[in-house]
Motif scaffolding. Structure first.
Motif, mmCIF file in Angstrom:
data_model
loop_
_atom_site.group_PDB
_atom_site.id
_atom_site.type_symbol
_atom_site.label_atom_id
_atom_site.label_comp_id
_atom_site.label_asym_id
_atom_site.label_seq_id
_atom_site.Cartn_x
_atom_site.Cartn_y
_atom_site.Cartn_z
ATOM 1 N N HIS A 277 -9.031 0.054 -2.654
ATOM 2 C CA HIS A 277 -8.321 -0.530 -1.519
ATOM 3 C C HIS A 277 -9.279 -0.686 -0.341
ATOM 4 O O HIS A 277 -10.227 0.083 -0.176
ATOM 5 N N GLY A 278 -9.037 -1.719 0.447
ATOM 6 C CA GLY A 278 -9.870 -1.975 1.613
ATOM 7 C C GLY A 278 -9.033 -2.380 2.805
ATOM 8 O O GLY A 278 -7.805 -2.513 2.720
ATOM 9 N N ASP A 279 -9.715 -2.552 3.925
ATOM 10 C CA ASP A 279 -9.052 -2.960 5.171
ATOM 11 C C ASP A 279 -9.298 -4.428 5.485
ATOM 12 O O ASP A 279 -8.417 -5.106 6.007
ATOM 13 N N THR A 280 -10.503 -4.900 5.173
ATOM 14 C CA THR A 280 -10.845 -6.284 5.529
ATOM 15 C C THR A 280 -11.595 -7.014 4.428
ATOM 16 O O THR A 280 -11.264 -8.147 4.100
ATOM 17 N N GLU A 281 -12.628 -6.371 3.867
ATOM 18 C CA GLU A 281 -13.489 -7.080 2.913
ATOM 19 C C GLU A 281 -14.036 -6.124 1.858
ATOM 20 O O GLU A 281 -14.120 -4.922 2.079
ATOM 21 N N TYR A 311 -5.664 -4.909 -0.366
ATOM 22 C CA TYR A 311 -5.916 -4.633 1.045
ATOM 23 C C TYR A 311 -4.669 -4.035 1.668
ATOM 24 O O TYR A 311 -3.557 -4.513 1.445
ATOM 25 N N ILE A 312 -4.870 -2.971 2.420
ATOM 26 C CA ILE A 312 -3.776 -2.292 3.098
ATOM 27 C C ILE A 312 -3.915 -2.534 4.597
ATOM 28 O O ILE A 312 -4.924 -2.180 5.199
ATOM 29 N N GLY A 313 -2.908 -3.170 5.194
ATOM 30 C CA GLY A 313 -2.993 -3.470 6.625
ATOM 31 C C GLY A 313 -4.153 -4.392 6.935
ATOM 32 O O GLY A 313 -5.008 -4.075 7.781
ATOM 33 N N TYR A 314 -4.198 -5.529 6.258
ATOM 34 C CA TYR A 314 -5.339 -6.444 6.353
ATOM 35 C C TYR A 314 -5.607 -6.858 7.805
ATOM 36 O O TYR A 314 -4.758 -7.443 8.466
ATOM 37 N N TRP A 315 -6.797 -6.505 8.291
ATOM 38 C CA TRP A 315 -7.236 -6.801 9.661
ATOM 39 C C TRP A 315 -6.293 -6.222 10.724
ATOM 40 O O TRP A 315 -6.239 -6.717 11.851
ATOM 41 N N GLU A 316 -5.589 -5.189 10.370
ATOM 42 C CA GLU A 316 -4.722 -4.513 11.332
ATOM 43 C C GLU A 316 -5.435 -3.270 11.881
ATOM 44 O O GLU A 316 -6.451 -2.838 11.325
ATOM 45 N N PRO A 317 -4.952 -2.654 12.962
ATOM 46 C CA PRO A 317 -5.629 -1.489 13.539
ATOM 47 C C PRO A 317 -5.731 -0.330 12.538
ATOM 48 O O PRO A 317 -4.802 -0.066 11.773
ATOM 49 N N TYR A 318 -6.857 0.361 12.588
ATOM 50 C CA TYR A 318 -7.027 1.536 11.730
ATOM 51 C C TYR A 318 -6.026 2.630 12.098
ATOM 52 O O TYR A 318 -5.586 3.399 11.244
ATOM 53 N N ALA A 324 0.962 1.061 7.499
ATOM 54 C CA ALA A 324 0.858 -0.103 6.615
ATOM 55 C C ALA A 324 0.943 0.323 5.149
ATOM 56 O O ALA A 324 1.587 -0.339 4.329
ATOM 57 N N TYR A 325 0.267 1.427 4.835
ATOM 58 C CA TYR A 325 0.328 1.955 3.466
ATOM 59 C C TYR A 325 1.763 2.329 3.081
ATOM 60 O O TYR A 325 2.243 1.990 1.993
ATOM 61 N N GLU A 326 2.447 3.025 3.980
ATOM 62 C CA GLU A 326 3.810 3.486 3.684
ATOM 63 C C GLU A 326 4.764 2.315 3.508
ATOM 64 O O GLU A 326 5.728 2.397 2.734
ATOM 65 N N ASN A 327 4.484 1.217 4.202
ATOM 66 C CA ASN A 327 5.343 0.038 4.086
ATOM 67 C C ASN A 327 5.039 -0.804 2.848
ATOM 68 O O ASN A 327 5.859 -1.637 2.458
ATOM 69 N N ASP A 328 3.875 -0.598 2.254
ATOM 70 C CA ASP A 328 3.474 -1.422 1.111
ATOM 71 C C ASP A 328 3.985 -0.792 -0.189
ATOM 72 O O ASP A 328 3.238 -0.200 -0.975
ATOM 73 N N GLN A 329 5.274 -0.926 -0.402
ATOM 74 C CA GLN A 329 5.898 -0.345 -1.587
ATOM 75 C C GLN A 329 5.421 -1.016 -2.878
ATOM 76 O O GLN A 329 5.356 -0.376 -3.931
ATOM 77 N N ALA A 330 5.061 -2.296 -2.769
ATOM 78 C CA ALA A 330 4.605 -3.015 -3.966
ATOM 79 C C ALA A 330 3.307 -2.412 -4.488
ATOM 80 O O ALA A 330 3.143 -2.194 -5.700
#
Length: 367
Positions: A277-281, A311-318, A324-330
């Motif tokens: 998993h990544g945040d941006t790239e 990507y978890i929380g793509y380009w969102e604040p760290y 973002a992780y908790e919301n990504d149920q998929a």
């Protein structure tokens, strides 16, 4: 690589030329004593001075393995003195292989957290990788006849004395010089001790399936994971008999390799899953490189569902990445499915139902 039968003695002569890293006695003792900065050591200066002198003696005389015994039967040179640390590591691997091969034993699964982050050190927060690992573990615990081992590499950053020393690249001198298990450590004269790999090697050996869960760090795997990966080179073509090269005798190893090296694949046939998993790239490339690395050691992918890059929380604040992780149920369900797929692949392999097409074909090129 295929042996070159025409190699001459000069071709096999080890090349030299890098500058010496040896320290003077003053520099050595200064570095040794620098670790005792805490005021608690203030009253122990005389004792520390004696320790520094003892450490200098070990360093000056290069006593890498001060405790040895004869190799004994089953080795090329039974009279060669082997480090007791290496013999213990070899026994642990042998026992682990027996557990792996026990058809009546449980399905053994190794789950690896590749992130160095935890709330027990500077970041102050658990990693998303570890939370994903817990999801995978919970899914696997619902399957029958399983034994799950956790390897949390974040302990390299948070646990006292926990280290993985870097690979010294013996394999690049000769495959026969890279011993299985690794004989480079511990090196007591250089204070290269507390090496975790002698515990980690048996974890990989006994496992029927391995799942690696990791973030992306600067387009690459995090440094703890890469340290482990590099040190696992001895599991893929490494020499199980250090007496055949009389320890780290580079010339003997080169000659042995050129006679025809078998490149034993000590971890071949195990199933794997990779979750990145990544945040941006970079997640796609890290997932691909990890899968390629495992396949090069002749481990077998559990299938497309077991290889994930997201990507978890793509380009969102760290600061809100855990939200973002908790919301990504998929994605969480995808991780559960990867774990279930790994279990199914291992179960099918043990029953003789999992077919790796082309596995029995002779390979024209060795490692």
């Amino acid at each position: 690589m295929s042996p070159n039968k025409s190699a001459s003695a000069s071709d096999l002569e080890p090349r030299k030329g890098s500058p010496s890293p040896r320290l003077s006695e003053h520099a050595f003792k200064q570095r040794f004593l620098n670790q005792f900065q805490d005021p608690a050591y203030g009253r122990l200066q005389a004792e520390l001075s004696k320790l520094a002198s003892a450490a200098w003696d070990a360093y000056a005389n290069s006593r890498k393995s001060p405790k040895t015994r004869k190799a004994g039967p089953g080795f090329a040179d039974p009279d060669y003195e082997l480090a007791v640390d290496w013999l213990a590591a070899r026994e642990a691997i042998t026992n682990a292989q027996q557990r792996h091969d026990d058809s009546n034993g449980p399905i053994r699964l190794l789950l690896i957290n590749g992130s160095p982050r935890s709330e027990h050190t500077c970041p102050g927060e658990v990693s998303k990788s570890y939370r994903l690992l817990e999801i995978a573990k919970a899914a696997l615990e619902q399957r029958p006849n399983t034994k799950i081992e956790i390897l949390d590499l974040s302990r390299l950053a948070s646990e006292y004395g926990r280290q993985i020393h870097p690979c010294k690249a013996c394999f690049s001198t000769s495959a026969a010089l890279c011993h299985w298990p690794c004989s480079c450590y511990p090196n007591y004269s250089l204070d290269q001790v507390h090496d975790w790999m002698n515990d980690i090697f048996p974890m990989w050996v006994e496992a029927h399936g391995i799942m690696i869960i990791t973030p992306v760090h600067w387009y690459q795997t995090p440094s703890p994971l890469k340290l482990m990966m590099d040190r696992l080179v001895c599991a893929d073509g490494g020499n199980p008999d250090p007496t055949s090269t009389h320890g780290k005798h580079a010339g003997e190893a080169k000659e042995l390799e050129m006679k025809g090296w078998g490149y034993p694949r000590h971890l071949a046939g195990r199933s794997f899953s990779v979750i990145v998993h990544g945040d941006t790239e970079g997640a796609e490339n890290v997932r691909r490189s990890l899968a390629d690395w495992l396949k090069s050691m002749e481990l077998v992918s559990a299938g497309p569902l077991a290889e994930i890059d997201r990507y978890i929380g793509y380009w969102e604040p760290y600061a809100t990445s855990h939200v973002a992780y908790e919301n990504d149920q998929a994605m969480q369900e995808e991780v559960r499915n990867a774990a279930r797929t790994l279990y199914e692949a291992v179960a099918a392999t043990r029953q003789g139902h999992q077919i790796s097409v082309g596995a029995d074909l002779p390979q024209p090129r060795q490692k």
